[in-house]
Design an enzyme around this catalytic site. Structure first.
Site, PDB file in Angstrom:
ATOM      1  N   GLY A  30     -37.855  36.502   3.056  1.00  0.00           N
ATOM      2  CA  GLY A  30     -36.406  36.332   2.907  1.00  0.00           C
ATOM      3  C   GLY A  30     -35.756  37.596   2.523  1.00  0.00           C
ATOM      4  O   GLY A  30     -36.419  38.517   2.146  1.00  0.00           O
ATOM      5  N   GLN A  85     -28.961  43.368   0.101  1.00  0.00           N
ATOM      6  CA  GLN A  85     -30.199  44.088  -0.067  1.00  0.00           C
ATOM      7  C   GLN A  85     -30.225  45.106   0.809  1.00  0.00           C
ATOM      8  O   GLN A  85     -31.218  46.130   0.673  1.00  0.00           O
ATOM      9  CB  GLN A  85     -31.552  43.330   0.160  1.00  0.00           C
ATOM     10  CG  GLN A  85     -31.705  42.169  -1.067  1.00  0.00           C
ATOM     11  CD  GLN A  85     -32.914  41.535  -0.949  1.00  0.00           C
ATOM     12  OE1 GLN A  85     -33.166  40.519  -0.203  1.00  0.00           O
ATOM     13  NE2 GLN A  85     -34.037  41.762  -1.418  1.00  0.00           N
ATOM     14  N   CYS A 104     -39.352  40.342  -5.563  1.00  0.00           N
ATOM     15  CA  CYS A 104     -38.177  40.539  -4.646  1.00  0.00           C
ATOM     16  C   CYS A 104     -38.352  42.106  -4.088  1.00  0.00           C
ATOM     17  O   CYS A 104     -38.730  43.041  -4.896  1.00  0.00           O
ATOM     18  CB  CYS A 104     -36.832  40.640  -5.704  1.00  0.00           C
ATOM     19  SG  CYS A 104     -35.472  41.210  -4.654  1.00  0.00           S
ATOM     20  N   LEU A 105     -37.845  42.247  -2.951  1.00  0.00           N
ATOM     21  CA  LEU A 105     -38.035  43.330  -2.265  1.00  0.00           C
ATOM     22  C   LEU A 105     -37.093  44.400  -2.815  1.00  0.00           C
ATOM     23  O   LEU A 105     -37.605  45.751  -2.759  1.00  0.00           O
ATOM     24  CB  LEU A 105     -37.637  43.227  -0.678  1.00  0.00           C
ATOM     25  CG  LEU A 105     -38.468  42.404  -0.002  1.00  0.00           C
ATOM     26  CD1 LEU A 105     -37.916  42.223   1.481  1.00  0.00           C
ATOM     27  CD2 LEU A 105     -40.006  42.821   0.271  1.00  0.00           C
ATOM     28  N   HIS A 135     -33.645  31.955  -4.390  1.00  0.00           N
ATOM     29  CA  HIS A 135     -33.520  33.264  -4.644  1.00  0.00           C
ATOM     30  C   HIS A 135     -32.644  34.124  -3.836  1.00  0.00           C
ATOM     31  O   HIS A 135     -31.913  34.896  -4.089  1.00  0.00           O
ATOM     32  CB  HIS A 135     -35.144  33.776  -4.407  1.00  0.00           C
ATOM     33  CG  HIS A 135     -35.231  35.235  -4.467  1.00  0.00           C
ATOM     34  ND1 HIS A 135     -36.220  35.568  -5.461  1.00  0.00           N
ATOM     35  CD2 HIS A 135     -34.882  36.275  -3.765  1.00  0.00           C
ATOM     36  CE1 HIS A 135     -36.074  37.021  -5.455  1.00  0.00           C
ATOM     37  NE2 HIS A 135     -35.512  37.489  -4.351  1.00  0.00           N
ATOM     38  N   GLU A 136     -32.432  33.795  -2.473  1.00  0.00           N
ATOM     39  CA  GLU A 136     -31.616  34.407  -1.457  1.00  0.00           C
ATOM     40  C   GLU A 136     -30.036  33.987  -1.830  1.00  0.00           C
ATOM     41  O   GLU A 136     -29.240  34.737  -1.668  1.00  0.00           O
ATOM     42  CB  GLU A 136     -31.918  33.994   0.042  1.00  0.00           C
ATOM     43  CG  GLU A 136     -33.377  34.384   0.420  1.00  0.00           C
ATOM     44  CD  GLU A 136     -33.857  35.904   0.019  1.00  0.00           C
ATOM     45  OE1 GLU A 136     -33.079  36.754  -0.104  1.00  0.00           O
ATOM     46  OE2 GLU A 136     -35.002  36.175  -0.406  1.00  0.00           O
ATOM     47  N   HIS A 180     -28.803  36.202  -4.465  1.00  0.00           N
ATOM     48  CA  HIS A 180     -28.599  37.355  -4.086  1.00  0.00           C
ATOM     49  C   HIS A 180     -26.947  37.306  -3.478  1.00  0.00           C
ATOM     50  O   HIS A 180     -26.210  38.352  -3.980  1.00  0.00           O
ATOM     51  CB  HIS A 180     -29.485  37.709  -2.766  1.00  0.00           C
ATOM     52  CG  HIS A 180     -30.629  38.663  -3.382  1.00  0.00           C
ATOM     53  ND1 HIS A 180     -30.565  39.675  -3.925  1.00  0.00           N
ATOM     54  CD2 HIS A 180     -32.058  38.270  -2.822  1.00  0.00           C
ATOM     55  CE1 HIS A 180     -31.847  40.081  -4.190  1.00  0.00           C
ATOM     56  NE2 HIS A 180     -32.638  39.232  -3.490  1.00  0.00           N
TER      57      HIS A 180
END
Ligand SMILES: [Zn+2]
Length: 163
Positions: free
Chosen positions: A46, A51, A88-89, A130-131, A134
């Protein structure tokens, strides 16, 4: 299509509440294509607009066979609980155990602006939460107890220095 630079903690844009997506045009389609490409390149499941440095309520995901674009996402309902590792990226994929709802119903718009609702479980539910976080300026580490959060941040900083 191009791969965008992934913005990392503690950049300010990651802590901002995203602005609603209002234009569902060619530009948005291109942006989503870039986001998918960036996500696959980073081997993520995702990726949310903040991000890549954009203060927008938008994410893409491809997790457990569920591939979608979600603009203006809202969590409609949650049920149950799951405990599992998450990363997380934007925080170097450092894993930590996060407790999340096990079933999640999401409401969002696709890249043409059409509203849809989707209910998912387990890992995909974790991804939805999670997304969507963000888009609200929240990171998964915000769900951790203070000490564990500090450990993740410390590890992330150390790995970054070593790169
Ligand atoms: Zn993330």
């Amino acid at each position: 299509m191009s791969i965008r630079k992934i913005i990392e903690y503690p950049e300010e844009v990651l802590a901002k509440v995203g602005k609603p997506v209002t234009k569902f045009d060619e530009e948005l389609k291109n942006l989503c294509a870039d986001m998918f490409k960036t996500m696959y390149d980073a081997e993520g499941v995702g990726l949310a607009a903040p991000q890549i440095g954009l203060n927008l309520r938008l994410f893409v995901m491809d997790c457990e066979g569920i591939k979608l674009v979600a603009a203006n996402p809202e969590i409609v309902s949650t049920e149950g609980e799951q405990s599992g590792q998450e990363g997380c990226l934007s925080v170097g994929k450092i894993p930590a155990v996060v407790i999340r709802a096990n079933k999640v119903r999401l409401k969002a718009q696709n890249e043409r602006g059409e509203w849809f609702e989707q209910a998912v479980e387990a890992l995909a539910a974790r991804c939805f939460l999670h997304e969507t976080d963000h888009c609200d300026g929240k990171l998964f580490i915000d769900h951790l107890p203070k000490l564990r959060r500090e450990m993740v941040v410390k590890k992330f900083r150390k790995e970054k220095r070593l790169k």
